[in-house]
Design a protein around this motif. Structure first.
Motif, mmCIF file in Angstrom:
data_model
loop_
_atom_site.group_PDB
_atom_site.id
_atom_site.type_symbol
_atom_site.label_atom_id
_atom_site.label_comp_id
_atom_site.label_asym_id
_atom_site.label_seq_id
_atom_site.Cartn_x
_atom_site.Cartn_y
_atom_site.Cartn_z
ATOM 1 N N GLY A 83 0.785 -1.223 0.000
ATOM 2 C CA GLY A 83 0.000 0.000 0.000
ATOM 3 C C GLY A 83 0.820 1.278 0.000
ATOM 4 N N TRP A 84 2.125 1.190 -0.318
ATOM 5 C CA TRP A 84 2.983 2.362 -0.323
ATOM 6 C C TRP A 84 2.903 3.132 -1.633
ATOM 7 C CZ3 TRP A 84 7.761 -0.830 1.570
ATOM 8 C CH2 TRP A 84 7.568 -1.203 2.902
ATOM 9 N N ILE A 85 2.630 2.424 -2.710
ATOM 10 C CA ILE A 85 2.506 3.048 -4.029
ATOM 11 C C ILE A 85 1.273 2.463 -4.708
ATOM 12 C CG2 ILE A 85 4.961 3.527 -4.371
ATOM 13 C CD1 ILE A 85 5.155 1.011 -6.092
ATOM 14 N N ALA A 86 0.794 3.171 -5.710
ATOM 15 C CA ALA A 86 -0.354 2.688 -6.487
ATOM 16 C C ALA A 86 -0.106 3.000 -7.945
ATOM 17 C CB ALA A 86 -1.635 3.362 -6.008
ATOM 18 N N ARG A 87 -0.480 2.062 -8.782
ATOM 19 C CA ARG A 87 -0.405 2.310 -10.221
ATOM 20 C C ARG A 87 -1.515 3.292 -10.574
ATOM 21 N NH1 ARG A 87 1.188 -3.163 -9.809
ATOM 22 N NH2 ARG A 87 3.177 -3.509 -10.837
ATOM 23 N N GLN A 88 -1.187 4.274 -11.375
ATOM 24 C CA GLN A 88 -2.151 5.299 -11.761
ATOM 25 C C GLN A 88 -3.137 4.744 -12.783
ATOM 26 O OE1 GLN A 88 -1.989 8.349 -10.131
ATOM 27 N NE2 GLN A 88 -0.431 7.257 -8.980
ATOM 28 N N ALA A 89 -4.323 5.292 -12.798
ATOM 29 C CA ALA A 89 -5.372 4.826 -13.700
ATOM 30 C C ALA A 89 -5.126 5.251 -15.143
ATOM 31 C CB ALA A 89 -6.726 5.363 -13.234
ATOM 32 N N GLU A 90 -4.275 6.246 -15.340
ATOM 33 C CA GLU A 90 -4.036 6.733 -16.694
ATOM 34 C C GLU A 90 -3.412 5.649 -17.565
ATOM 35 O OE1 GLU A 90 0.023 9.216 -16.023
ATOM 36 O OE2 GLU A 90 -1.726 9.786 -14.865
ATOM 37 N N ALA A 91 -3.544 5.805 -18.851
ATOM 38 C CA ALA A 91 -3.046 4.804 -19.801
ATOM 39 C C ALA A 91 -1.526 4.725 -19.752
ATOM 40 C CB ALA A 91 -3.498 5.160 -21.210
ATOM 41 N N VAL A 92 -1.030 3.519 -19.806
ATOM 42 C CA VAL A 92 0.406 3.286 -19.827
ATOM 43 C C VAL A 92 0.902 3.535 -21.248
ATOM 44 C CG1 VAL A 92 2.209 1.561 -19.509
ATOM 45 C CG2 VAL A 92 0.228 1.582 -17.987
ATOM 46 N N GLN A 93 1.969 4.298 -21.359
ATOM 47 C CA GLN A 93 2.557 4.548 -22.664
ATOM 48 C C GLN A 93 3.895 3.841 -22.736
ATOM 49 O OE1 GLN A 93 2.725 8.812 -23.039
ATOM 50 N NE2 GLN A 93 0.777 8.822 -24.131
ATOM 51 N N GLY A 94 4.006 2.919 -23.682
ATOM 52 C CA GLY A 94 5.255 2.179 -23.832
ATOM 53 C C GLY A 94 5.556 1.368 -22.596
ATOM 54 N N ARG A 95 6.770 1.529 -22.102
ATOM 55 C CA ARG A 95 7.216 0.754 -20.936
ATOM 56 C C ARG A 95 7.204 1.566 -19.662
ATOM 57 N NH1 ARG A 95 10.910 -3.805 -22.593
ATOM 58 N NH2 ARG A 95 10.505 -4.037 -24.788
ATOM 59 N N VAL A 96 6.610 2.735 -19.710
ATOM 60 C CA VAL A 96 6.585 3.610 -18.540
ATOM 61 C C VAL A 96 5.580 3.088 -17.524
ATOM 62 C CG1 VAL A 96 6.027 5.935 -17.744
ATOM 63 C CG2 VAL A 96 7.330 5.614 -19.845
ATOM 64 N N ILE A 97 6.005 3.078 -16.259
ATOM 65 C CA ILE A 97 5.155 2.623 -15.165
ATOM 66 C C ILE A 97 4.596 3.870 -14.482
ATOM 67 C CG2 ILE A 97 5.061 1.286 -13.037
ATOM 68 C CD1 ILE A 97 7.821 0.109 -13.835
ATOM 69 N N PRO A 98 3.295 4.176 -14.676
ATOM 70 C CA PRO A 98 2.741 5.339 -13.973
ATOM 71 C C PRO A 98 2.438 4.969 -12.517
ATOM 72 C CG PRO A 98 1.105 4.394 -15.443
ATOM 73 C CD PRO A 98 2.348 3.560 -15.568
ATOM 74 N N ILE A 99 3.266 5.456 -11.617
ATOM 75 C CA ILE A 99 3.174 5.100 -10.195
ATOM 76 C C ILE A 99 3.066 6.376 -9.375
ATOM 77 C CG2 ILE A 99 4.475 4.148 -8.238
ATOM 78 C CD1 ILE A 99 3.703 1.904 -9.990
#
Length: 152
Positions: A83-99
């Protein structure tokens, strides 16, 4: 032309040894203090990276967190589960991890930052602000030089 006469030396100066020794001692102290919070030094580093950059590829996270790409991926999964980080709901572009850091992650970072700052303060006790700034500049310069001359 370099003004550093050590560049042509036939024997090492011992600086690399001292930096390595400092790294091991500092790493041990940080690991011990962070363990009290249930977090590893690698996880703390990764959280710091996410706090600063937010969106990174797995390879970028690995490089900035000083771990392998496989370890970075596993670490992300562990930190999401804690529960320290969460993946963002926005669309993933390429190999980027939206965290993004969660409130719990930010609170943990504040506690850990305090402990790491205390370690730094203990280590730098007796140095003036100017000496600390100079040391930081010199260390960044060493990293930059090694990064640009690195074959890997």
């Amino acid at each position: 032309m370099s003004t550093n006469k050590l560049g042509a030396a036939e024997r090492p100066t011992g600086i690399a040894y001292l930096i390595g020794r400092l790294d091991r001692m500092l790493s041990r102290k940080i690991r011990e203090r962070l363990a009290d919070h249930g977090i590893t030094a690698a996880q703390y580093t990764a959280l710091s990276v996410f706090r600063t950059h937010g969106h990174l590829s797995n390879a970028q996270l690995a490089e900035r967190s000083l771990v392998s790409p496989q370890s970075a991926n596993e670490m992300v999964n562990v930190m999401v589960n804690k529960g320290w980080i969460a993946r963002q709901a926005e669309a993933v572009q390429g190999r980027v991890i939206p965290i993004g850091l969660t409130d719990a992650g930010l609170a943990l970072m504040r506690q850990c930052d305090h402990d790491v700052a205390r370690i730094e303060a203990e280590m730098l006790d007796g140095f003036s602000d100017e000496e600390v700034a100079h040391l930081q500049t010199q260390l960044k310069g060493l990293v930059r030089v090694l990064k640009t001359t690195s074959s890997g």
